[in-house]
Design an enzyme around this catalytic site. Sequence first.
Site, short mmCIF file in Angstrom:
data_model
loop_
_atom_site.label_atom_id
_atom_site.label_comp_id
_atom_site.label_asym_id
_atom_site.label_seq_id
_atom_site.Cartn_x
_atom_site.Cartn_y
_atom_site.Cartn_z
N ASP A 1 16.60 -28.83 -40.80
CA ASP A 1 17.14 -29.70 -41.70
C ASP A 1 17.99 -28.99 -42.78
O ASP A 1 17.73 -27.84 -43.00
CB ASP A 1 16.12 -30.61 -42.30
CG ASP A 1 16.38 -31.94 -42.96
OD1 ASP A 1 15.68 -32.80 -42.83
OD2 ASP A 1 17.72 -32.16 -43.36
N ASP B 1 16.46 -32.85 -37.85
CA ASP B 1 17.52 -33.66 -38.52
C ASP B 1 18.82 -33.03 -38.08
O ASP B 1 19.23 -31.86 -38.28
CB ASP B 1 17.49 -33.78 -40.07
CG ASP B 1 18.32 -34.45 -40.80
OD1 ASP B 1 18.03 -34.97 -41.70
OD2 ASP B 1 19.60 -34.52 -40.28
N HIS C 1 18.13 -30.19 -45.65
CA HIS C 1 17.52 -30.57 -46.88
C HIS C 1 16.00 -30.56 -46.60
O HIS C 1 15.48 -30.53 -45.19
CB HIS C 1 17.74 -32.21 -46.83
CG HIS C 1 19.06 -32.64 -46.79
ND1 HIS C 1 19.80 -33.06 -45.61
CD2 HIS C 1 20.12 -32.59 -47.99
CE1 HIS C 1 21.18 -33.13 -46.10
NE2 HIS C 1 21.55 -33.00 -47.22
N HIS D 1 14.41 -41.66 -47.29
CA HIS D 1 14.52 -40.29 -46.24
C HIS D 1 14.69 -39.10 -46.86
O HIS D 1 14.55 -37.98 -46.16
CB HIS D 1 15.86 -40.59 -45.33
CG HIS D 1 17.20 -40.48 -46.20
ND1 HIS D 1 18.30 -40.12 -45.36
CD2 HIS D 1 17.44 -40.36 -47.36
CE1 HIS D 1 19.30 -39.83 -46.20
NE2 HIS D 1 18.90 -40.00 -47.55
N ASP E 1 13.54 -32.81 -47.76
CA ASP E 1 13.10 -34.15 -47.76
C ASP E 1 11.72 -34.26 -48.28
O ASP E 1 10.86 -34.86 -47.82
CB ASP E 1 12.98 -34.60 -46.44
CG ASP E 1 14.35 -34.64 -45.57
OD1 ASP E 1 14.43 -35.30 -44.41
OD2 ASP E 1 15.44 -34.52 -46.31
N ASP F 1 21.59 -33.07 -39.16
CA ASP F 1 22.48 -32.45 -40.32
C ASP F 1 22.13 -30.92 -40.54
O ASP F 1 22.76 -30.42 -41.57
CB ASP F 1 22.57 -33.19 -41.73
CG ASP F 1 21.26 -33.28 -42.52
OD1 ASP F 1 20.72 -34.48 -42.98
OD2 ASP F 1 20.48 -32.46 -42.61
N HIS G 1 15.38 -40.15 -41.73
CA HIS G 1 14.06 -39.05 -41.56
C HIS G 1 13.10 -39.68 -42.06
O HIS G 1 12.08 -39.12 -41.95
CB HIS G 1 14.72 -37.93 -42.15
CG HIS G 1 14.00 -36.63 -41.29
ND1 HIS G 1 14.55 -35.46 -41.41
CD2 HIS G 1 13.40 -36.74 -40.39
CE1 HIS G 1 13.87 -34.53 -40.56
NE2 HIS G 1 13.03 -35.38 -39.86
N GLU H 1 18.94 -38.89 -37.96
CA GLU H 1 20.28 -38.95 -38.69
C GLU H 1 21.39 -38.83 -38.09
O GLU H 1 22.57 -38.59 -38.48
CB GLU H 1 20.01 -37.89 -39.94
CG GLU H 1 18.75 -38.05 -40.62
CD GLU H 1 18.75 -39.12 -41.71
OE1 GLU H 1 19.93 -39.71 -41.96
OE2 GLU H 1 17.94 -39.53 -42.50
N1 LIG Z 1 17.72 -34.62 -51.67
C1 LIG Z 1 18.61 -35.64 -51.65
C2 LIG Z 1 19.21 -35.80 -50.14
S1 LIG Z 1 17.92 -36.37 -48.88
C3 LIG Z 1 18.65 -36.13 -47.54
C4 LIG Z 1 17.83 -36.74 -46.53
S2 LIG Z 1 17.95 -36.23 -44.78
N2 LIG Z 1 17.02 -36.87 -44.07
O1 LIG Z 1 17.89 -34.62 -44.67
O2 LIG Z 1 19.54 -36.58 -44.45
C5 LIG Z 1 17.78 -37.08 -52.03
O3 LIG Z 1 16.69 -36.86 -52.13
O4 LIG Z 1 18.38 -38.18 -52.03
MN LIG Z 2 16.09 -34.93 -42.92
MN LIG Z 3 19.24 -33.76 -43.90
#
Ligand SMILES: N[C@@H](CSCCS(N)(=O)=O)C(=O)O
Ligand SMILES: [Mn+2]
Ligand SMILES: [Mn+2]
Length: 307
Positions: free
Chosen positions: A126, A231, A128, A143, A130, A233, A103, A276
């Site tokens: 998503d 995304d 998340h 990402h 991000d 996920d 991402h 992703e």
């Molecule tokens: N918040 C966590 C997980 S981020 C997940 C990124 S994604 N693009 O949604 O898979 C981090 O900053 O590593």
């Molecule tokens: Mn993402």
């Molecule tokens: Mn994600």
Amino acid sequence: SIVGCPFSFSCKTPFSAGQRKAGVDKGPIHLVEAGLVDQLTEIGWKVKFDGHHQFEEVSAADDPQIGKLRNPRLVSRVTEAVAKAVGEHVQNGELPVTLGGDHSLAMGTISGTLSKYPDACVIWVDAHADINTPETTDSGNIHGMPVSFLLGLEGTKIPEFSWIKPLLTPDRLVYIGLRDIDDGEKKILKEHNIKAFSMHEVDKYGIGKVVELALDHVNAKRDRPIHLSFDVDAMDPTVAPSTGTPVRGGLTFREGHYICEAVQETGLLVAFDLVEVNPSLADAASVQATVAVGCSLVRAALGETLL
Ligand SMILES: N[C@@H](CSCCS(N)(=O)=O)C(=O)O
Ligand SMILES: [Mn+2]
Ligand SMILES: [Mn+2]
């Protein structure tokens, strides 16, 4: 209508440096080999498939971490190239469909969209947010940070990313599907008053109302171009298991498709990302299922209807 243009441009962006799990760079080839280009042609699009983007490698030795940021120069170089490519295609009146890859690509795709549509709104689907900054991130995986760079948040003004023009504003961003947010991100969302419909709101209001509320928030007059960044996920892991950061309690197959269908119905979609998909993280059947869902979501966003 903006989406009336017959050209969709498929940008295969086999890229994985924004995170640590090998394989997400193979997502695009799996989506293409599943027949996505023909599938889009069958629903009326003239697809310009310009092949798989190749990027000049940056060796690890030449790309030391900057603070906690991992692979900063490679990520910056790739996303800047993606911004240029997507920008050219939107300038040509095409609808860029970017298949990731991780991402972090969205720093490029959304920058590209904003180069033609500076008032565009972003719907970020998503698990998340991000939106970590180089200071709030624990993982250093970029990402998990693209939104902070696009908003130009504190700590993102790094020379290696000086090409990013922070044209996105918090009022033009909305999330759907959130359920795994870091503490630092929760603070940022609150501080900037960023609208987010987590899975709690999806349960409470239903996906139809959530999408209507999300559009009301960022596109009240339904006159703003929409960049949909999806995304995979965001989907429940039982629906799309082969992805790097799966989180239980996600969108059903239909909820994910409804978002794409409803955005398509606005006639305002100008760019779409599907990211992703990582075909190296599950057994063959699970990979096939994830790839099939990915292709189906793209088709829904580009106008495939049930009736
Ligand atoms: N918040 C966590 C997980 S981020 C997940 C990124 S994604 N693009 O949604 O898979 C981090 O900053 O590593
Ligand atoms: Mn993402
Ligand atoms: Mn994600």
